[in-house]
Design a protein around this motif. Structure first.
Motif, mmCIF file in Angstrom:
data_model
loop_
_atom_site.group_PDB
_atom_site.id
_atom_site.type_symbol
_atom_site.label_atom_id
_atom_site.label_comp_id
_atom_site.label_asym_id
_atom_site.label_seq_id
_atom_site.Cartn_x
_atom_site.Cartn_y
_atom_site.Cartn_z
ATOM 1 N N ARG A 12 -28.911 91.159 28.718
ATOM 2 C CA ARG A 12 -28.270 90.194 29.603
ATOM 3 C C ARG A 12 -26.890 89.913 29.049
ATOM 4 N NH1 ARG A 12 -30.364 84.717 26.906
ATOM 5 N NH2 ARG A 12 -30.701 85.674 24.914
ATOM 6 N N LEU B 241 -24.408 87.661 27.342
ATOM 7 C CA LEU B 241 -24.493 86.504 26.467
ATOM 8 C C LEU B 241 -23.385 85.542 26.878
ATOM 9 C CD1 LEU B 241 -24.843 88.533 23.204
ATOM 10 C CD2 LEU B 241 -26.664 87.312 24.338
ATOM 11 N N THR B 242 -23.729 84.268 26.948
ATOM 12 C CA THR B 242 -22.704 83.336 27.395
ATOM 13 C C THR B 242 -21.864 82.806 26.242
ATOM 14 O OG1 THR B 242 -24.608 81.933 27.605
ATOM 15 C CG2 THR B 242 -23.450 82.493 29.621
ATOM 16 N N GLY B 243 -22.521 82.449 25.144
ATOM 17 C CA GLY B 243 -21.769 81.867 24.049
ATOM 18 C C GLY B 243 -21.357 80.448 24.382
ATOM 19 N N ILE B 244 -20.687 79.797 23.446
ATOM 20 C CA ILE B 244 -20.175 78.457 23.696
ATOM 21 C C ILE B 244 -18.669 78.519 23.465
ATOM 22 C CG2 ILE B 244 -20.314 76.022 23.051
ATOM 23 C CD1 ILE B 244 -23.023 76.666 21.764
ATOM 24 N N PRO B 245 -17.871 78.263 24.492
ATOM 25 C CA PRO B 245 -16.424 78.351 24.298
ATOM 26 C C PRO B 245 -15.931 77.302 23.303
ATOM 27 C CG PRO B 245 -16.966 77.489 26.481
ATOM 28 C CD PRO B 245 -18.242 77.920 25.856
ATOM 29 N N SER C 279 -26.787 82.106 23.413
ATOM 30 C CA SER C 279 -25.890 82.966 22.634
ATOM 31 C C SER C 279 -26.665 83.965 21.798
ATOM 32 C CB SER C 279 -25.050 82.139 21.667
ATOM 33 O OG SER C 279 -24.482 81.051 22.287
ATOM 34 N N CYS C 280 -27.980 83.752 21.687
ATOM 35 C CA CYS C 280 -28.754 84.583 20.772
ATOM 36 C C CYS C 280 -29.172 85.882 21.439
ATOM 37 C CB CYS C 280 -29.999 83.846 20.303
ATOM 38 S SG CYS C 280 -29.621 82.523 19.176
ATOM 39 N N LEU D 172 -26.713 77.406 22.307
ATOM 40 C CA LEU D 172 -27.085 78.233 21.159
ATOM 41 C C LEU D 172 -28.115 79.280 21.558
ATOM 42 C CD1 LEU D 172 -27.626 76.055 17.961
ATOM 43 C CD2 LEU D 172 -25.882 77.762 18.375
ATOM 44 N N LEU D 173 -29.120 78.829 22.341
ATOM 45 C CA LEU D 173 -30.182 79.759 22.725
ATOM 46 C C LEU D 173 -29.643 80.870 23.614
ATOM 47 C CD1 LEU D 173 -33.139 77.309 23.343
ATOM 48 C CD2 LEU D 173 -32.950 79.006 21.544
#
Lengths: 323, 329
Positions: B263, B265-269, B254-255, B251-252
C-alpha cells in the motif's frame, strides 16, 4: 523490457591479512559468481543480513570497486572496460544514495554547495545563477524548502529526514537513469521512512528512474520493489517478483527471513518456531550449499554440491536442491 | 494488585546552551509485577530519558519534578548511596549498542561476575557458577564466559548483556532499543528470549523501541510518546485494533508490514518540534491532520476514552480519517 544492467559470473573477493608467513591467505567471498539482470524502469531489491554482500554488489554496479572476476554490462557495454571519457559519461548517468544521512554529507559545506557539487564536478556549469536555479528545482522535486535561507544551512541544522532528502537531491541533480540506494531508510524514524519511500516512488515515476534498492528490511523491500533478490554469503539464493518472493518464498533462507519479521499486529504465535543460529563469518565457506549448516531441511546432497540458481516458475529463480 | 512501579508527573529536563530541553514533561504510568510495557515514539520524544530517569543515570540534566515509586520507595528522593543498592539489583538495564556497553579488555564472564559480586555476598567460585547458569539461561554456551566481547557476534553480545542485567534477579528490567543494531533473524531471537525470560522469571519489563512491530510482539501494554508527552496508553490488543490518537494512527500507517498487502505509506508530514520551545496547546497540532482551534491553545490531558485505554486528544471520537477537515488541511 530492456535490460539496463547485466552481471555475468560477477565475483568480488576481499583478501584478509595473512595469519602467518607460511599460511595461505584467506578471502572473504563478498560476491560469488552472481548472474542477474536489472530491467529498465524497475525497482530491483537486494535483501539479506549484514555481511551477505549486498552493499558490495551495489558498489560493483557503479564501478566504485573493481570485480575480482566476471563482467558487468550497462546497456551492453562492459563498465570495467570503459575509457576515461566514457567512464565520465557513465558516472553522469548512475548515482548512489547512502544509508547514513549524517556522515554522507560534508558538515562544512552548505546545502547549496552539497547539492550542486555534481554539476561542478561534471563541468555542467560554473555560473552561480544557473547552479542556484538547478538547485532550486531539485530541492523542490525532493520537497524541501527552496528559500535562500535554507540553501545556506549546513547539514547539522537539518533533521535526519531532511538530510536524506538532500542526499537524494544530490543524486538526482544530474538527471541520472539509474540509482543505487543503499539502505536509504534504515536509519530513519517510521514516519520519516514512509515519506522518503513515497518520495522515491514519486521521483521514479516522474523521471523514469531505475533503482537498485538495497535493504535488510523485508517489509520495506516488499513495499517498494518490483523484483527482489535474496542474498546469503555472497550468493543469490532466490530471485523473483516481490509477490513471488514474499508471498510464496521457496528457499528455506528466504522463509527464515520472512518468519523473523515481526508482524505489526500482536500475534501470539509469532516467533515460537524461530530457528537458532546466526550468519557465520565467511572466510571458510561450508562445502556444498552455504546455507546447509542452518537449514532445517538439509539433505546429504546439500553438503556435497552447491545448488545453482534455477528457474522454477516464470521469473522465479531458486538455488536449492529441494526444488 | 499493588503496582510494582508508579511514575507520577515525571519531568526530566536537560539544561543546555540552547535552553532547557523538556525531554520528559509530565509523564505518569504504572507497571504491575510481571507486566511488560513498551514505550514507542520517534527519536527525540523522550522515551530513552524515561529509562535513564528510572535508573537515575540522566547526565547533564535532572529530574525536576515527579515521583518514581518502586514498591513503596520513592526513587527520586533517596540518596545516591542508597540508590546503588537498587541500580543493577532491583532495576537493571540493557542498552542498544552491546559493544559499547561491554568492557573490551575483560572477558564477559569476568564482567558478569563483577555485576554479581557488587550486590551479592559470595565467593568468586559461586559467582562464576551463577554466571554460567545465567549464560545458559540466555542460550549462550557456558564456555563463552572465557570469551572477550570482540570474539562474540552481535547477537551473542546482546545476550551476554541480558545475562548481566539478570545477574541479581531484578524486579524490573529496562531494555532500551535492545535489537536495533541486530539483523532480522537475530532480532527475532532476542525478542523471543526477552519474552521467554519474562514469563519464566516473571519480572517486569519496560521495552523502549521506535519499532512498533517489535513492541506489539513483546509487550502487554504500550505507551506512545510524542515530544516528551504521553499521547496514548493502552493494552497492546486495544491499541492496534482501535488506535485513538491521530499520532498513533499516523505512526501505524507509516509502518511497513509484510502481512498487509502493498500500500502507499502515508507517513506524518513535518518533523518533531524543538523541546526547548514546544508548540502551545497540543504538541502534535502542527503535524496533525485534524487540528481544531482548541488544539492550538489548550493542552489536552490523558483521559480514559475506553476501558483501560487512555489518550490525550481534544477531538477524540468526533472524527474519523474521512471527515477530518482541520485547519491544517
Amino acid at each position: 523490457m530492456e535490460t539496463m544492467f547485466k552481471a555475468v559470473d560477477l565475483t568480488k573477493l576481499f583478501p584478509l591479512k595473512k595469519k602467518g608467513a607460511f599460511k595461505k591467505r584467506q578471502f572473504v567471498h563478498a560476491v560469488d559468481s552472481i548472474n542477474f539482470e536489472v530491467k529498465t524502469g524497475e525497482t530491483f531489491g537486494i535483501v539479506g543480513e549484514s555481511g551477505c554482500g549486498k552493499t558490495t554488489l551495489g558498489r560493483l554496479m557503479l564501478r566504485l570497486i573493481e570485480p575480482t572476476s566476471g563482467r558487468i554490462f550497462f546497456k551492453d557495454r562492459d563498465i570495467n572496460s570503459l575509457s576515461r571519457g566514457e567512464m565520465k559519461k557513465f558516472r553522469n548517468r548512475v548515482q548512489i544514495i547512502f544509508q547514513d544521512p549524517f556522515s554522507s554529507l560534508d558538515p562544512v559545506k552548505n546545502i547549496l554547495n552539497i547539492v550542486t557539487e555534481p554539476l561542478r564536478v561534471h563541468r555542467i556549469s560554473k555560473k552561480a545563477s544557473i547552479l542556484k536555479e538547478t538547485a532550486r528545482e531539485t530541492l523542490e522535486a525532493v520537497e524541501l524548502p527552496t528559500s535562500e535561507n535554507f540553501m545556506l544551512k549546513r547539514p547539522s541544522e537539518l533533521s535526519g529526514g531532511e538530510r536524506q532528502r538532500v542526499g537524494i537531491a544530490r543524486a538526482i541533480i544530474l538527471r541520472p537513469e539509474f540509482i543505487v540506494a543503499d539502505e536509504p531508510v534504515s536509519m530513519l524514524d517510521a514516519s520519516v521512512k514512509a515519506e522518503i519511500i513515497s518520495l522515491m516512488t514519486k521521483l521514479k515515476q516522474k523521471a523514469g528512474l531505475t533503482y537498485v534498492f538495497i535493504t535488510h528490511e523485508m517489509s520495506v523491500a516488499y513495499n517498494i520493489c518490483d523484483r527482489i533478490a535474496v542474498m546469503y554469503a555472497g550468493k543469490m539464493v532466490e530471485l523473483g517478483s516481490a509477490e513471488q518472493v514474499i508471498r510464496a518464498p521457496l528457499h528455506p533462507y528466504t522463509r527464515l527471513l520472512i518468519q523473523a519479521v515481526p508482524p505489526l499486529h500482536p500475534d501470539d504465535k509469532w516467533g515460537n518456531k524461530m530457528a537458532e543460529g546466526e550468519v557465520p563469518y565467511f572466510t571458510e565457506l561450508p562445502g556444498g550449499c552455504r546455507f546447509h549448516p542452518r537449514c532445517p531441511q538439509v539433505q546429504s546432497i546439500c553438503k556435497m554440491e552447491e545448488p545453482n540458481l534455477k528457474e522454477v516458475a516464470s521469473g522465479h529463480y531458486v538455488a536449492c536442491h529441494k526444488m | 494488585m499493588k503496582p510494582l512501579l508508579t511514575v507520577q508527573n515525571l519531568r526530566t529536563y536537560y539544561f543546555t546552551e540552547m535552553g532547557v530541553v523538556k525531554a520528559v514533561d509530565g509523564v505518569s504510568f504504572t507497571l504491575n509485577r510481571g507486566e511488560s510495557m513498551g514505550i514507542a515514539g520517534e527519536s527525540g520524544c523522550g522515551k530513552s530519558t524515561i529509562g535513564l530517569s528510572l535508573m537515575r543515570l540522566v547526565r547533564s540534566g535532572k529530574i525536576v519534578e515527579g515521583q518514581i515509586m518502586l514498591d513503596g520507595d520513592n526513587l527520586v528522593e533517596i540518596s545516591e548511596r542508597q540508590f546503588r543498592y537498587i541500580r543493577g539489583k532491583r532495576i537493571s538495564m540493557v542498552n542498544q549498542g552491546a559493544m559499547g556497553a561491554l568492557n573490551p579488555v575483560y572477558t564477559i564472564g569476568d564482567q558478569i561476575v563483577e555485576a554479581i559480586m557488587a550486590h551479592v555476598k559470595c565467593s568468586g567460585a559461586e559467582a562464576l557458577e551463577r554466571t554460567k547458569e545465567l549464560l545458559r539461561q540466555v542460550n549462550v554456551n557456558a564456555s563463552r564466559a572465557k570469551s572477550y566481547p570482540h570474539e562474540l557476534s552481535g547477537g551473542m553480545r546482546q545476550r551476554a548483556m541480558i545475562a548481566m542485567a539478570l545477574a541479581c534477579d531484578p524486579e524490573l528490567l529496562i531494555a532500551d532499543e535492545p535489537t536495533t543494531a541486530l539483523d532480522v533473524v537475530t532480532q527475532a531471537q532476542v525478542i523471543n528470549l526477552i519474552k521467554e525470560l519474562q514469563t519464566r522469571l516473571s519480572i517486569s519489563i519496560i521495552l523502549i523501541s521506535h519499532d512498533l512491530a517489535i513492541l506489539s510482539q513483546a509487550c502487554s501494554k504500550i505507551m506512545i510518546m510524542y515530544a516528551g508527552k504521553v499521547m496514548e496508553l493502552a493494552d497492546v490488543q486495544d491499541l492496534f485494533r482501535e488506535p485513538q490518537h491521530p499520532y498513533t494512527k499516523g505512526l501505524l500507517s507509516s509502518c511497513t508490514d509484510l502481512e498487509a498487502s502493498r500500500r502507499t505509506l502515508t507517513g506524518i508530514p513535518g518533523k518533531p518540534p524543538s523541546l526547548v520551545d514546544p508548540p502551545a496547546g497540543c504538541r502534535f497540532h502542527p503535524r496533525c491532520a485534524c487540528t481544531q482551534t482548541i488544539c492550538k491553545t489548550i493542552e489536552p490531558t490523558l483521559v480514559e476514552v475506553l476501558p483501560r485505554h487512555y489518550a490525550a486528544c481534544h477531538i477524540l471520537g468526533s472524527f474519523t480519517e474521512d471527515n477530518c477537515s482541520g485547519d491544517n488541511v
